[in-house]
Design a protein around this motif. Structure first.
Motif, short mmCIF file in Angstrom:
data_model
loop_
_atom_site.label_atom_id
_atom_site.label_comp_id
_atom_site.label_asym_id
_atom_site.label_seq_id
_atom_site.Cartn_x
_atom_site.Cartn_y
_atom_site.Cartn_z
N UNK A 1 0.83 -1.20 0.00
CA UNK A 1 0.00 0.00 0.00
C UNK A 1 0.87 1.26 0.00
N UNK A 2 1.96 1.24 -0.76
CA UNK A 2 2.84 2.40 -0.82
C UNK A 2 2.21 3.45 -1.72
N UNK A 3 1.29 4.21 -1.16
CA UNK A 3 0.50 5.17 -1.93
C UNK A 3 0.62 6.54 -1.28
N UNK A 4 0.73 7.56 -2.11
CA UNK A 4 0.56 8.90 -1.60
C UNK A 4 -0.68 9.47 -2.29
N UNK A 10 -9.75 7.35 -3.41
CA UNK A 10 -10.25 6.39 -2.43
C UNK A 10 -9.41 5.13 -2.50
N UNK A 11 -9.14 4.54 -1.33
CA UNK A 11 -8.36 3.31 -1.32
C UNK A 11 -8.99 2.30 -0.37
N UNK A 12 -8.69 1.04 -0.65
CA UNK A 12 -9.06 -0.06 0.24
C UNK A 12 -7.91 -0.22 1.24
N UNK A 18 -1.81 -8.75 2.22
CA UNK A 18 -3.17 -9.24 2.32
C UNK A 18 -3.84 -8.94 3.64
N UNK A 19 -3.06 -8.56 4.64
CA UNK A 19 -3.65 -8.22 5.93
C UNK A 19 -4.34 -6.87 5.88
#
Length: 202
Positions: A1-4, A10-12, A18-19
């Motif tokens: 989930x390396x997101x900025x 929107x993100x899950x 997977x956790x």
């Protein structure tokens, strides 16, 4: 989930392994306003307030966590305490206020968790040095992974405002997701911002 995340994304909240994400922190960092005068420069303390509002599925307000109420009724949301000044001696790289959210202990009735920021004394966001927000996985003393940041000080979108909605965590089919809102509001007080969230952002 390396997101900025950018505003409106929107993100899950599921990690690469997977956790599901179990806890997040929302940290606010800001400085005092430097004013130049005839006798040199002075520094004016700034009081920004991070807050969190919990809503039910029908958008009924269940709880508000802020400097006057540091822990939610179920203990799942905790506020680090009120910082009245910001970094007077320059950016120390640390968050001045942190709100921690534990998804595993949230009351089942909670469907929306909204985070807001207000300038208590009415200081314009656009005048506050290095005002920034980061939302990350971890604890107040350990940052595992940042997944949303807002650079308030350097974004023209926030100039002229003293209130904003940072983002909303929301539950769908028993899974938590995040909406990175990052929008200023015309509100002056926290209660007004909470009402705006209930009306426009859930």
């Amino acid at each position: 989930m390396a997101i900025n995340l950018q505003k409106g994304q929107r993100i899950n909240l599921q990690k690469d392994n997977g956790n599901k994400l179990q806890s997040v922190c929302v940290g606010i960092n800001w400085g005092a306003i430097v004013k130049k005068g005839f006798f040199g420069t002075t520094k004016e303390a700034v009081d920004l307030d991070a807050s969190c509002a919990l809503f039910a599925e029908d958008k009924q307000l269940l709880d508000v966590i802020y400097f006057g109420n540091l822990t939610s009724k179920d203990g799942s949301v905790r506020h680090s305490g009120d910082d009245l000044t910001g970094d007077v001696d320059g950016d120390d790289g640390l968050d001045n206020e942190i709100i921690t959210l534990n998804f595993t202990t949230l009351h089942p009735a909670v469907t929306y968790v909204a985070f807001m920021l207000n300038s208590f004394r009415g200081h314009d966001f656009g005048h506050i040095p290095f005002a920034s927000i980061r939302i990350y996985e971890g604890t107040p003393t350990r940052v595992n992974e940042v997944f949303a940041t807002y650079d308030i000080a350097h974004s023209p979108d926030f100039a002229g405002y003293v209130s904003m909605v940072m983002g909303v965590f929301y539950k769908r089919n028993d899974e938590w997701k995040f909406n990175a809102i990052g929008e200023p509001t015309k509100d002056k007080k926290l209660q007004e911002t909470v009402n705006t969230v209930g009306q426009n952002y859930l």
